[in-house]
Scaffold this active site. Structure first.
Site, PDB file in Angstrom:
ATOM      1  N   LYS A  13      -1.857 -11.311  -6.640  1.00 53.33           N
ATOM      2  CA  LYS A  13      -0.507 -11.386  -7.243  1.00 53.33           C
ATOM      3  C   LYS A  13       0.506 -12.009  -6.299  1.00 53.33           C
ATOM      4  O   LYS A  13       1.254 -12.895  -6.676  1.00 53.33           O
ATOM      5  CB  LYS A  13       0.051  -9.985  -7.549  1.00 53.33           C
ATOM      6  N   ARG A  87       5.657  -0.599 -11.345  1.00 51.90           N
ATOM      7  CA  ARG A  87       4.368  -0.053 -10.949  1.00 51.90           C
ATOM      8  C   ARG A  87       4.096   1.300 -11.586  1.00 51.90           C
ATOM      9  O   ARG A  87       3.028   1.869 -11.371  1.00 51.90           O
ATOM     10  CB  ARG A  87       4.372   0.133  -9.443  1.00 51.90           C
ATOM     11  N   ARG A 126     -10.835  -9.029   4.549  1.00 56.61           N
ATOM     12  CA  ARG A 126      -9.577  -9.602   5.025  1.00 56.61           C
ATOM     13  C   ARG A 126      -9.352  -9.208   6.483  1.00 56.61           C
ATOM     14  O   ARG A 126      -9.624  -8.076   6.877  1.00 56.61           O
ATOM     15  CB  ARG A 126      -8.420  -9.082   4.157  1.00 56.61           C
ATOM     16  N   ARG A 155      -6.603  -4.393   8.861  1.00 50.67           N
ATOM     17  CA  ARG A 155      -5.544  -3.419   8.587  1.00 50.67           C
ATOM     18  C   ARG A 155      -6.188  -2.103   8.166  1.00 50.67           C
ATOM     19  O   ARG A 155      -7.164  -2.115   7.406  1.00 50.67           O
ATOM     20  CB  ARG A 155      -4.663  -3.919   7.426  1.00 50.67           C
ATOM     21  N   ARG A 166      -6.387   3.218  -2.739  1.00 49.22           N
ATOM     22  CA  ARG A 166      -5.329   2.398  -3.357  1.00 49.22           C
ATOM     23  C   ARG A 166      -5.698   2.052  -4.802  1.00 49.22           C
ATOM     24  O   ARG A 166      -4.851   2.011  -5.691  1.00 49.22           O
ATOM     25  CB  ARG A 166      -5.115   1.114  -2.547  1.00 49.22           C
TER      26      ARG A 166
HETATM   27  P1  AMP Z   1       3.133  -4.100  -1.693  1.00 53.16           P
HETATM   28  O1  AMP Z   1       3.650  -4.955  -0.575  1.00 53.16           O
HETATM   29  O2  AMP Z   1       3.560  -4.587  -3.049  1.00 53.16           O
HETATM   30  O3  AMP Z   1       1.647  -3.825  -1.606  1.00 53.16           O
HETATM   31  O4  AMP Z   1       3.847  -2.664  -1.521  1.00 53.16           O
HETATM   32  C1  AMP Z   1       3.681  -1.901  -0.367  1.00 53.16           C
HETATM   33  C2  AMP Z   1       4.095  -0.459  -0.610  1.00 53.16           C
HETATM   34  O5  AMP Z   1       5.465  -0.408  -1.030  1.00 53.16           O
HETATM   35  C3  AMP Z   1       3.342   0.261  -1.715  1.00 53.16           C
HETATM   36  O6  AMP Z   1       2.127   0.823  -1.274  1.00 53.16           O
HETATM   37  C4  AMP Z   1       4.352   1.331  -2.130  1.00 53.16           C
HETATM   38  O7  AMP Z   1       4.347   2.402  -1.207  1.00 53.16           O
HETATM   39  C5  AMP Z   1       5.672   0.606  -1.999  1.00 53.16           C
HETATM   40  N1  AMP Z   1       6.074  -0.043  -3.280  1.00 53.16           N
HETATM   41  C6  AMP Z   1       6.225  -1.376  -3.518  1.00 53.16           C
HETATM   42  N2  AMP Z   1       6.608  -1.604  -4.785  1.00 53.16           N
HETATM   43  C7  AMP Z   1       6.709  -0.369  -5.359  1.00 53.16           C
HETATM   44  C8  AMP Z   1       7.030   0.077  -6.678  1.00 53.16           C
HETATM   45  N3  AMP Z   1       7.336  -0.782  -7.657  1.00 53.16           N
HETATM   46  N4  AMP Z   1       7.041   1.414  -6.899  1.00 53.16           N
HETATM   47  C9  AMP Z   1       6.741   2.304  -5.933  1.00 53.16           C
HETATM   48  N5  AMP Z   1       6.395   1.960  -4.685  1.00 53.16           N
HETATM   49  C10 AMP Z   1       6.380   0.630  -4.387  1.00 53.16           C
END
Ligand code: AMP
Length: 220
Positions: A13, A87, A126, A155, A166
């Site tokens: 994405k 989300r 990765r 990571r 996840r």
């Molecule tokens: P990402 O970079 O999109 O993988 O987001 C990293 C982390 O940010 C996630 O694991 C969540 O803890 C938090 N996060 C990002 N977007 C959201 C969302 N829409 N709702 C809740 N937590 C979010």
């Protein structure tokens, strides 16, 4: 246009959303990146989000919604590509209501479909450069031979056990919004398995379909 990307972690994405935003001159709105920035800047939202981020769980809806609203409003409610938002079902309902209130509904939510086995394989291979943050993939983009191997790390959240966790969070908390958007006619599924270019082409086709569907609905 007003587009949101949806799909499991590792579906591609982020990379596809960034590329599309760049190509179409739309604003790329990533709530994950906004939360990380807020944490770095130690803003009240950043501080409130920190414990959730550190534990690898979702940040509460009201905090993420504030960030999403700010970014959408900064962009005059148009020409944006959401990445990682919504989300949860409450976030999806909030977004829909907020945009409807301003007469600027989403054109589409693009769901990148990638089976769990492929996600686990992709993410577990990765690797990241510890200093530059550049991403590599052991099969498709191996780290160059002249880089000190001790700087190429995995990571913690890319280890197979963490990936499974996840994915479980995704299936439990995020997947239900797929049927919500399908029911209101906004979901377009895109096969996310293939090369970057193949998936990008499918996304372009999906965007065209969304555009036609949106204007056809306006004429009715
Ligand atoms: P990402 O970079 O999109 O993988 O987001 C990293 C982390 O940010 C996630 O694991 C969540 O803890 C938090 N996060 C990002 N977007 C959201 C969302 N829409 N709702 C809740 N937590 C979010």
């Amino acid at each position: 246009m007003r587009i949101a990307f949806f799909g499991p972690p590792g579906a591609g994405k982020g990379t596809q959303a960034l590329m599309l935003a760049d190509k179409t001159k739309h604003k790329h709105i990533s709530t994950g990146a906004m939360i990380r920035d807020a944490m770095k800047a130690k803003t009240p939202i950043g501080e409130a989000a920190r414990t959730y981020m550190d534990e690898g769980v979702l940040v509460p809806d009201h905090l993420v919604q504030q960030l999403a609203q700010l970014a959408i409003e900064e962009n005059q409610l148009d020409c944006f590509i959401l990445d990682g938002f919504p989300r949860t079902l409450p976030q999806a309902r909030w977004l829909n209501a907020f945009l409807a209130e301003h007469g600027t509904p989403l054109h589409a939510i693009l769901s990148l479909v990638v089976p769990d086995e492929i996600i686990i394989d992709r993410l577990s291979k990765r690797r990241v450069h510890a200093e530059t943050g550049v991403n590599y993939h052991l099969d498709f983009k191996p780290p160059p031979k002249d880089i000190d191997p001790s700087l190429i790390i995995q990571r913690p959240d890319d280890k197979p056990e963490a990936i499974r966790k996840r994915l479980a969070v995704y299936h439990q908390q995020t997947e239900p919004i797929e049927s919500y958007f399908r029911d209101i006619g906004l979901l377009i599924e895109v096969d996310g398995v293939g090369t970057f270019d193949e998936v990008q082409h499918r996304i372009d086709v999906a965007i065209e379909k969304a555009r036609e569907r949106y204007y056809a609905a306006l004429e009715r």
